[in-house]
Enzyme design. Structure first.
Site, short mmCIF file in Angstrom:
data_model
loop_
_atom_site.label_atom_id
_atom_site.label_comp_id
_atom_site.label_asym_id
_atom_site.label_seq_id
_atom_site.Cartn_x
_atom_site.Cartn_y
_atom_site.Cartn_z
N CYS A 175 0.82 -1.21 0.00
CA CYS A 175 0.00 0.00 0.00
C CYS A 175 0.86 1.27 0.00
CB CYS A 175 -0.96 0.07 1.18
SG CYS A 175 -2.03 -1.34 1.30
N ARG A 233 4.03 -0.48 -4.97
CA ARG A 233 3.78 -1.09 -3.66
C ARG A 233 2.44 -1.80 -3.57
NH1 ARG A 233 7.16 0.37 0.32
NH2 ARG A 233 5.59 -0.14 1.87
N TRP A 273 -2.83 -2.64 -1.65
CA TRP A 273 -2.38 -4.01 -1.82
C TRP A 273 -3.18 -4.80 -0.79
CZ3 TRP A 273 1.05 -7.74 0.49
CH2 TRP A 273 1.58 -8.64 -0.44
N ASN A 324 -2.36 2.68 5.99
CA ASN A 324 -1.46 1.54 5.70
C ASN A 324 -1.27 0.78 6.99
OD1 ASN A 324 -1.01 2.33 3.13
ND2 ASN A 324 1.12 2.94 3.43
N GLY A 325 -1.15 -0.54 6.90
CA GLY A 325 -0.92 -1.34 8.11
C GLY A 325 -2.14 -2.20 8.39
N GLU A 366 18.95 -22.92 -1.74
CA GLU A 366 18.60 -21.53 -2.02
C GLU A 366 19.87 -20.66 -2.09
OE1 GLU A 366 16.25 -20.03 -3.15
OE2 GLU A 366 16.45 -17.95 -2.57
N LYS A 374 20.94 -18.54 -5.36
CA LYS A 374 21.20 -17.09 -5.33
C LYS A 374 22.54 -16.79 -5.98
CE LYS A 374 18.18 -15.74 -4.85
NZ LYS A 374 17.05 -16.55 -4.68
N GLU A 411 22.48 -17.33 -9.82
CA GLU A 411 21.68 -16.34 -10.55
C GLU A 411 22.40 -15.03 -10.79
OE1 GLU A 411 18.05 -16.41 -7.93
OE2 GLU A 411 17.06 -16.42 -9.87
N HIS A 420 28.90 -39.57 -0.98
CA HIS A 420 28.37 -40.52 -1.97
C HIS A 420 28.70 -40.10 -3.40
CE1 HIS A 420 26.36 -42.77 1.15
NE2 HIS A 420 25.92 -41.62 1.64
N LYS A 438 11.75 -11.75 -14.03
CA LYS A 438 11.15 -11.80 -12.70
C LYS A 438 9.99 -12.79 -12.65
CE LYS A 438 10.72 -10.72 -8.46
NZ LYS A 438 11.69 -11.41 -7.58
O1 M6R Z 1 6.95 -16.19 -8.78
P1 M6R Z 1 7.40 -17.57 -8.36
O2 M6R Z 1 7.73 -17.67 -6.93
O3 M6R Z 1 6.43 -18.62 -8.79
O4 M6R Z 1 8.73 -17.80 -9.19
C1 M6R Z 1 9.39 -19.02 -9.15
C2 M6R Z 1 10.80 -18.89 -9.69
O5 M6R Z 1 10.79 -18.49 -11.03
C3 M6R Z 1 11.63 -17.90 -8.89
O6 M6R Z 1 11.65 -18.24 -7.54
C4 M6R Z 1 13.07 -17.85 -9.41
O7 M6R Z 1 13.72 -19.04 -9.15
C5 M6R Z 1 13.81 -16.66 -8.79
N1 M6R Z 1 14.56 -15.99 -9.79
C6 M6R Z 1 14.71 -17.04 -7.67
O8 M6R Z 1 15.50 -16.02 -7.23
#
Ligand code: M6R
Length: 604
Positions: A2, A27, A75, A99-100, A480, A484, A487, A503, A599
């Site tokens: 928001c 937002r 939002w 907001n909140g 994860e 990161k 990527e 293994h 994204k």
């Molecule tokens: O919007 P989503 O969470 O469904 O997206 C899934 C993946 O595409 C997303 O998490 C992707 O792996 C990111 N780039 C991770 O940083």
């Protein structure tokens, strides 16, 4: 989540409010609205969807001369993204934007309804304007009524309120949600929930502290603190650089989002914790009736948070939990039985593979739940039930705060199901809730920690690969961490369960193989430590992350001592995110828009 704006002055109030909302639209864009008070008359407009819809609706509305106005871009949290639920909310002769979350709104609403007040929306916000008007009947002034109203609210808020009897005054209050006021030489007053809308309009700004409330008029600004003491405004010069303001001074959106995690987790917890139980108002407990299995399905980072959830659901709720990568699930003729709750997890709510699995589950007649960050997204609209993660808009392609809020929701949900299924005692749940309250603190990035990681990152710019290793929930966290790094640094990295290294992967061990080892004090420490020692004996270069000093490592990043492994999880999560960020920066990569990625992946 928001955005709020307010304006008092001689210029075109509508234009200024809409211009401010445009800056805040990222937002939240479920709906938007404005209310303008000029010469004793209110003009209010609302529209669902993007701001452009409100712009179209207000095309013929022009404000010439002095006016006051407030605006909001929403939002949705309480109530669907409809026009009735859009702000500003109206009473008999006043409007409010907020907001909140007002945590005690249900109690206040009950009393107001008993007094004969008719509510138009499903929001928590609407109680504010009715409560104000109720107080107005017994107060000497609008300000007294406003002050009393604020004292009756629990939860988090940034509030702007305007009322017909005072057409030269905007009332404000701030507690737990950001808000500032800006001034200029033309004696105008601007309000907003972040500083970008004020750039180009104001020279000086005052950021309100929690508990601040007061009012502005053409001639002044009155601020009172939480102890009702008059405060002198604390003005500072406003930067005139918009991009840097949107990033709050951080170099990258990803960096800002890493730092924001404590706040968005606090938002995610807000209104959902009592001392002894988890409250998911948005869920009907019948969703879990007859359910013997939970099946989780997602992609990328969301898959990693879901993998974390498999450990939590089985540990706390004692319910069988399985997980699938969405793109695999789609094409492998899965068996779907009706006693399975099908849960999809997605930041965007639009990921094509995940969306398709949701459609498959619906078609097979399974009950479905989505854990998502974007209200009104395709998955939210399709699933039977939805829990929103409240991370706010995530701009960095490399997901950070969405992951943090997803894990938080899963932790809460495992306790919620644990209570429903009677697998946890009230004391156990209360203990977990007390830990949950500490998560925002566990995500804090201190200058020392950031500086340490930044210095250390220069040793990890080459080599023939990284292994991120961990056990239990630290295995998905390792996955994860590796994702990161991949990527945004374009270096090869893999996540592995610590116990799996022997293994096969350990064959790669040499000084040019970097192992990032997660060593939580409160979960299988000795076991994980032995696995790292095996790698150390084969001369792999080791960076250990732990609260316990580890002398077999080449590098050591200390996290704070925590009471529980889940708090260590969040502490380590932040370390991994900052490490990837700093390696990427040193390599000169585009942190926010890494190559080959997008994204939202809406293609399969
Ligand atoms: O919007 P989503 O969470 O469904 O997206 C899934 C993946 O595409 C997303 O998490 C992707 O792996 C990111 N780039 C991770 O940083």
């Amino acid at each position: 989540m928001c955005g709020i704006v307010g304006y008092l002055g001689q210029k075109d109030t509508k234009d200024i409010l809409l211009g401010g909302l445009k800056e805040l639209e990222y937002r939240g864009y479920d709906s938007a609205g404005i209310a303008v008070l000029q010469e004793g008359n209110f003009h209010s407009y609302k529209a669902t969807g993007k701001l452009v819809n409100l712009e179209e609706k207000t095309q013929d509305f022009i404000t010439n001369g002095f006016a006051i106005g407030i605006g909001h871009t929403r939002w949705a949290t309480h109530g669907k993204p409809t026009e009735l639920n859009a702000h500003p909310h109206v009473g008999e002769s006043s409007y409010v934007v907020h907001n909140g979350i007002i945590e005690n709104y249900a109690d206040l609403k009950k009393e107001l309804i008993a007094d004969g007040v008719k509510f138009l929306s499903q929001t928590d916000t609407e109680v504010i304007v009715h409560q104000f008007e109720k107080n107005l009947k017994t107060s000497d002034s609008s300000f007294e009524a406003f002050k009393k109203t604020i004292s009756q609210l629990q939860g988090a808020y940034a509030i702007l309120l305007v009322t017909k009897g005072e057409d030269e005054t905007i009332f404000f209050a701030k507690h737990g949600s950001p808000m500032l006021v800006g001034i200029n030489a033309e004696n105008e007053k601007y309000f907003a929930s972040s500083d970008t809308p004020l750039i180009g309009h104001c020279s000086d700004v005052n950021y309100f502290e929690d508990g601040d409330y007061g009012y502005v008029t053409p001639v002044g600004l009155a601020i009172f603190d939480k102890n009702n003491k008059v405060q002198k405004p604390n003005f500072s010069k406003l930067t005139q650089n918009k991009l840097s303001a949107q990033k709050d001074g951080f170099r990258f959106f990803m960096e800002k989002e890493i730092y924001e995690q404590g706040d968005v987790i606090a938002d995610t917890l807000m209104g959902r914790l009592s001392d002894e139980e988890i409250l998911f108002e948005e869920l009907d407990t019948t969703l879990f009736k007859g359910i013997n299995e939970i099946k989780l399905c997602a992609c990328g980072t969301s898959y990693h948070s879901a993998l974390t959830a498999t450990y939590l659901f089985e540990r706390y709720a004692k319910i069988k939990t399985t997980i699938e990568v969405a793109s695999e699930f789609r094409y492998r003729s899965p068996i779907m039985s009706k006693d399975t709750l099908f849960v999809v997890i997605s930041q965007s709510g639009e990921t094509a593979d995940t969306l398709e699995t949701l459609k498959m589950a619906k078609k097979a007649g399974l009950k479905t739940l989505v854990i998502c960050n974007v209200d009104n997204s395709s998955m939210v609209r399709l699933a039977d039930a939805c829990i929103l993660t409240r991370a706010g808009v995530e701009k960095g392609v490399a997901s950070t705060k969405a992951f943090a809020t997803q894990v938080t929701v899963f932790w809460m949900l495992s306790l919620y199901v644990g209570k429903l299924k009677d697998t946890m005692s009230t004391q156990e749940i209360a203990k977990q809730i007390a830990l949950l309250r500490e998560v925002p603190g566990a995500c804090k990035v201190t200058d020392n920690l950031h500086e340490r990681i930044k210095r250390l990152s220069k040793r990890y710019l080459h080599g023939h690969g990284f292994f991120f290793i961990g056990r239990d929930v630290f295995y998905p966290l390792a996955l994860e961490g590796a994702l990161k790094l991949k990527e945004i640094s374009y270096l090869h990295a893999e996540g592995y369960p610590s116990g799996e290294m022997k293994h096969g992967p350990i064959a790669l061990a040499d000084p040019e193989l970097f192992t990032i080892a997660l060593l939580p004090q409160h979960l299988l420490y000795e076991k994980a430590k032995s696995n790292v020692e095996e790698l150390s004996a084969r001369d792999s270069t080791i960076c250990a992350i732990s609260a316990i000093e580890f002398d077999k490592a080449d590098d050591f990043i200390a996290i704070n001592e925590c009471k529980d492994y889940m708090l260590e999880f969040f502490e380590m999560m932040v370390v991994l995110q900052v490490l990837s960020l700093e390696i990427s920066v040193r390599l000169g990569n585009d942190v926010d828009m890494p190559r080959n990625l997008a994204k939202s992946v809406t293609v399969e």
